[in-house]
Design a protein around this motif. Structure first.
Motif, short mmCIF file in Angstrom:
data_model
loop_
_atom_site.label_atom_id
_atom_site.label_comp_id
_atom_site.label_asym_id
_atom_site.label_seq_id
_atom_site.Cartn_x
_atom_site.Cartn_y
_atom_site.Cartn_z
N GLY A 289 21.23 -10.00 -19.29
CA GLY A 289 21.56 -11.00 -20.34
C GLY A 289 20.67 -11.05 -21.53
N LEU A 290 22.01 -11.72 -21.96
CA LEU A 290 21.56 -12.20 -23.73
C LEU A 290 19.54 -12.75 -24.00
CD1 LEU A 290 24.20 -14.31 -25.28
CD2 LEU A 290 23.02 -12.01 -26.58
N GLN A 291 19.23 -13.55 -23.17
CA GLN A 291 18.37 -13.86 -23.17
C GLN A 291 17.19 -13.90 -21.57
OE1 GLN A 291 18.00 -17.88 -24.07
NE2 GLN A 291 17.75 -17.56 -25.64
N THR A 292 15.85 -13.81 -21.50
CA THR A 292 15.76 -13.55 -20.78
C THR A 292 14.86 -14.72 -20.32
OG1 THR A 292 14.54 -11.37 -21.12
CG2 THR A 292 13.09 -12.72 -19.61
N ARG A 293 14.91 -15.66 -18.47
CA ARG A 293 14.92 -16.65 -18.20
C ARG A 293 12.73 -16.40 -18.14
NH1 ARG A 293 18.67 -16.40 -15.04
NH2 ARG A 293 17.69 -15.53 -12.98
N ASP A 294 11.95 -16.81 -18.60
CA ASP A 294 10.93 -16.52 -18.42
C ASP A 294 9.74 -17.76 -18.44
OD1 ASP A 294 8.23 -15.23 -18.78
OD2 ASP A 294 8.82 -13.99 -20.41
N LEU A 295 9.31 -17.96 -17.46
CA LEU A 295 8.17 -19.08 -17.51
C LEU A 295 7.01 -18.50 -17.66
CD1 LEU A 295 10.74 -19.40 -15.80
CD2 LEU A 295 9.55 -21.57 -14.01
N THR A 296 6.49 -17.97 -18.34
CA THR A 296 5.11 -17.44 -18.81
C THR A 296 4.81 -17.60 -20.03
OG1 THR A 296 5.99 -15.56 -19.35
CG2 THR A 296 4.97 -16.20 -16.91
N TRP A 297 4.11 -17.89 -20.81
CA TRP A 297 3.41 -18.53 -22.30
C TRP A 297 3.20 -16.75 -23.23
CZ3 TRP A 297 5.27 -21.74 -25.65
CH2 TRP A 297 5.20 -22.62 -24.31
N LYS A 298 3.99 -15.98 -22.77
CA LYS A 298 3.93 -14.37 -23.54
C LYS A 298 3.07 -15.14 -24.86
CE LYS A 298 6.80 -11.86 -21.48
NZ LYS A 298 6.74 -12.75 -19.91
N PRO A 299 2.21 -13.73 -25.71
CA PRO A 299 1.83 -14.19 -27.34
C PRO A 299 2.91 -13.57 -28.28
CG PRO A 299 0.57 -12.57 -26.04
CD PRO A 299 1.87 -12.95 -24.60
N GLU A 300 4.22 -13.75 -28.22
CA GLU A 300 5.15 -13.58 -28.53
C GLU A 300 5.55 -15.62 -28.84
OE1 GLU A 300 5.35 -9.40 -27.90
OE2 GLU A 300 4.99 -11.17 -26.73
N PHE A 301 6.50 -15.99 -27.95
CA PHE A 301 6.37 -17.24 -27.49
C PHE A 301 4.96 -17.60 -28.38
CE2 PHE A 301 8.79 -15.72 -23.82
CZ PHE A 301 10.62 -15.55 -24.52
N ARG A 302 3.80 -17.73 -27.95
CA ARG A 302 2.87 -18.92 -28.71
C ARG A 302 3.30 -18.76 -29.98
NH1 ARG A 302 -1.55 -20.40 -25.06
NH2 ARG A 302 -0.96 -19.45 -23.38
N GLN A 303 3.28 -17.70 -30.73
CA GLN A 303 3.12 -17.16 -32.39
C GLN A 303 4.84 -18.00 -32.55
OE1 GLN A 303 1.33 -15.93 -34.24
NE2 GLN A 303 2.84 -16.44 -35.86
N ASP A 304 5.55 -17.71 -31.91
CA ASP A 304 6.35 -18.85 -32.52
C ASP A 304 6.49 -20.04 -32.31
OD1 ASP A 304 9.75 -18.91 -32.19
OD2 ASP A 304 9.84 -19.77 -31.03
N VAL A 305 6.11 -20.58 -31.73
CA VAL A 305 5.54 -21.79 -31.55
C VAL A 305 4.87 -22.55 -33.32
CG1 VAL A 305 4.49 -24.04 -30.70
CG2 VAL A 305 6.20 -23.10 -28.76
N ALA A 306 4.29 -21.86 -33.02
CA ALA A 306 3.03 -21.29 -34.30
C ALA A 306 3.74 -21.74 -35.23
CB ALA A 306 1.82 -20.56 -34.21
N ALA A 307 4.55 -20.34 -35.74
CA ALA A 307 5.44 -19.91 -37.13
C ALA A 307 6.79 -21.39 -36.80
CB ALA A 307 6.07 -19.17 -36.45
N ALA A 308 7.01 -22.04 -36.06
CA ALA A 308 8.34 -22.80 -35.73
C ALA A 308 7.77 -24.47 -37.08
CB ALA A 308 8.21 -24.26 -34.98
N ILE A 309 6.05 -24.41 -36.83
CA ILE A 309 5.02 -25.79 -37.08
C ILE A 309 4.97 -25.08 -38.53
CG2 ILE A 309 2.79 -26.34 -37.25
CD1 ILE A 309 2.48 -25.79 -34.23
#
Length: 470
Positions: A289-309
């Motif tokens: 699929g277009l995205q991955t269903r993922d319930l883990t906090w990968k470093p990229e997702f943490r960085q995404d939240v930091a970038a959003a801030i």
């Protein structure tokens, strides 16, 4: 005897009263975004399948508890945050940018919220996208200089748009006109050609093309900026009822497992509840699929939240930051994985799309190359047919139609990014050897043909070429 009987009755009544007084009713109020279909495992499926009830604790301090489960559906993250601040919700499901605004709003109110899990996302950025009117001559984002582009301000798609503008070397204040529009406003604006382009989050960059009045010219994966939707909880609530937070996450894990095992069934369920067609839901929830269903906090997702801030501060949507180390908490999801008998660390390291383990429905051969996969969903059939190549799928489609069957949707995979595409909206390259490869963008197909040889064709042209050679 009468007195003793009366005393016994009074004692029993008092006992029942005391027991009732000790019994506690705990509210579990969850704000969802059903139409944002990649949040389904954190809301819609849990609610519709009553999975939360399955995992809520009933022992220890929860032995005599009564649960007041409340579900409230919203069209965006902002009203969920407002309801949380007002004390009307305990959990909220939303994307990275609204999630950050949720955290800031809680801190300004003297409280705290925590991001407890990812639900679905893409470390590449797929899910956000830019579309143009269906009859627009524009084929790529680079042609939008001097044009008007709408976007829901302060959304995750707003960040995609700003990054895409920056990648072109444009000044967002001078080289394009960016206006704010919610998707329900942008849809009619695209149909009336009142805007040149629209950037949006899940599922609109796919939904609008599926409905026939728009064409996708940019996928977030081309900008390579991670994006996610996840769940937050009031920190005080989580501290008081950690077992309930884990129970919610156990329900999300089961919802994730169910949709992985039966993506067509749950795509139909999502469609029934939201009105977002199952063909679009399967783009996100089906294999590859277009995205991955993922319930883990990968470093990229943490960085995404930091970038959003930081991006929201630049947009002047907030004047304060958040401590990413305390705003994101993997404490509860790790416990949920443990209770479910799953290895969190193994999932944390896994970056693969939901795999497709199938044989070609036409030839019986094992499907090995995911970027060559094509799929057909027949009207009134419950399951999607899988093929090792677009050539095989085109041949199968002809056979189905000869039997009087209707092709509901034809899927292909983008050769470069690997994301799932609506075949009828895609471009194809057919080489001299007869191999057919799909692409989201005409420019990508042209570049591939130039480097590898072959002819660029639209869906009808590619199908006709394959069938003519047989």
């Amino acid at each position: 005897m009468r007195i003793r009987s009366l005393l016994a009755t009074l004692m029993m009544t008092a006992s029942f009263a005391a027991s009732a007084a000790q019994a506690e009713t705990i509210r579990v109020a969850i704000g969802t975004q059903d139409a944002t279909i990649n949040t389904a495992t954190g809301g819609l499926i849990i609610r519709e399948e009553k999975l939360l009830e399955k995992y809520l604790p009933h022992d220890g301090k929860y032995k005599d508890v009564t649960y007041d489960i409340q579900w409230k559906n919203f069209t965006s993250g902002a009203p969920i945050t407002n309801e949380q601040i007002a004390g009307k919700l305990d959990f909220g499901v939303m994307a990275d940018f609204p999630g950050v605004l949720n955290g800031v709003a809680h801190e300004k109110a003297g409280r705290k919220s925590i991001f407890i899990t990812v639900l679905q996302g893409s470390v590449k950025g797929s899910g956000n996208g830019v579309v143009v009117p269906a009859d627009s001559p524009i084929q790529s984002f680079s042609e939008l200089k001097g044009k008007t582009i709408s976007v829901p301000f302060a959304s995750t798609s707003h960040a995609l748009l700003l990054r895409a503008v920056a990648a072109q070397g444009w000044d967002p204040e001078k080289d394009v006109t960016i206006i704010t529009q919610a998707p329900e406003v942008a849809g009619p604006a695209l149909q009336a050609n009142k805007i040149d382009a629209h950037a949006d989050f899940v599922p609109y960059a796919e939904l609008f093309p599926w409905r026939g009045f728009a064409r996708k010219i940019l996928d977030g994966s081309q900008v390579t900026s991670p994006t996610l939707h996840g769940a937050l909880v009031d920190a005080a609530y989580a501290e008081k009822y950690p077992e309930i937070v884990v129970a919610y996450l156990r329900a999300a894990i089961e919802a994730d497992r169910r949709i992985a095992e039966e993506p067509e069934k749950y795509s139909e369920l999502i469609a029934k509840v939201t009105g977002v067609e199952a063909e679009v839901d399967y783009l996100f929830h089906g294999p590859l699929g277009l995205q991955t269903r993922d319930l883990t906090w990968k470093p990229e997702f943490r960085q995404d939240v930091a970038a959003a801030i930081e991006t929201l501060k630049l947009l002047k949507k907030t004047d304060q930051g958040l401590d990413i180390n305390t705003f994101i908490s993997d404490r509860y999801i790790k416990e949920a994985f443990k209770e479910a008998g799953l290895d969190y660390e193994a999932h944390l390291k896994n970056y693969e799309q939901l795999p497709l383990k199938a044989k070609d429905a036409l030839t019986g051969e094992e499907i090995k190359d995911p970027k060559r996969v094509a799929q057909i969903w027949i009207k009134d059939e419950p399951l999607v047919h899988h093929y090792a190549s677009a050539e095989n799928a085109f041949k199968a489609a002809k056979a189905f139609e000869a039997q009087g069957k209707t092709i509901r949707v034809f899927y292909a995979q983008d050769r470069e990014s690997g994301i799932k595409l609506l075949g009828a909206k895609s471009w194809f390259v057919r080489t001299d050897s007869g191999e057919v490869t799909a692409f989201l963008l005409k420019a990508s197909a042209e570049a591939w043909a130039k480097n590898h040889g072959g002819k660029v064709l639209d869906y009808n042209g590619a199908r006709a070429a394959v069938l003519a050679s047989n």
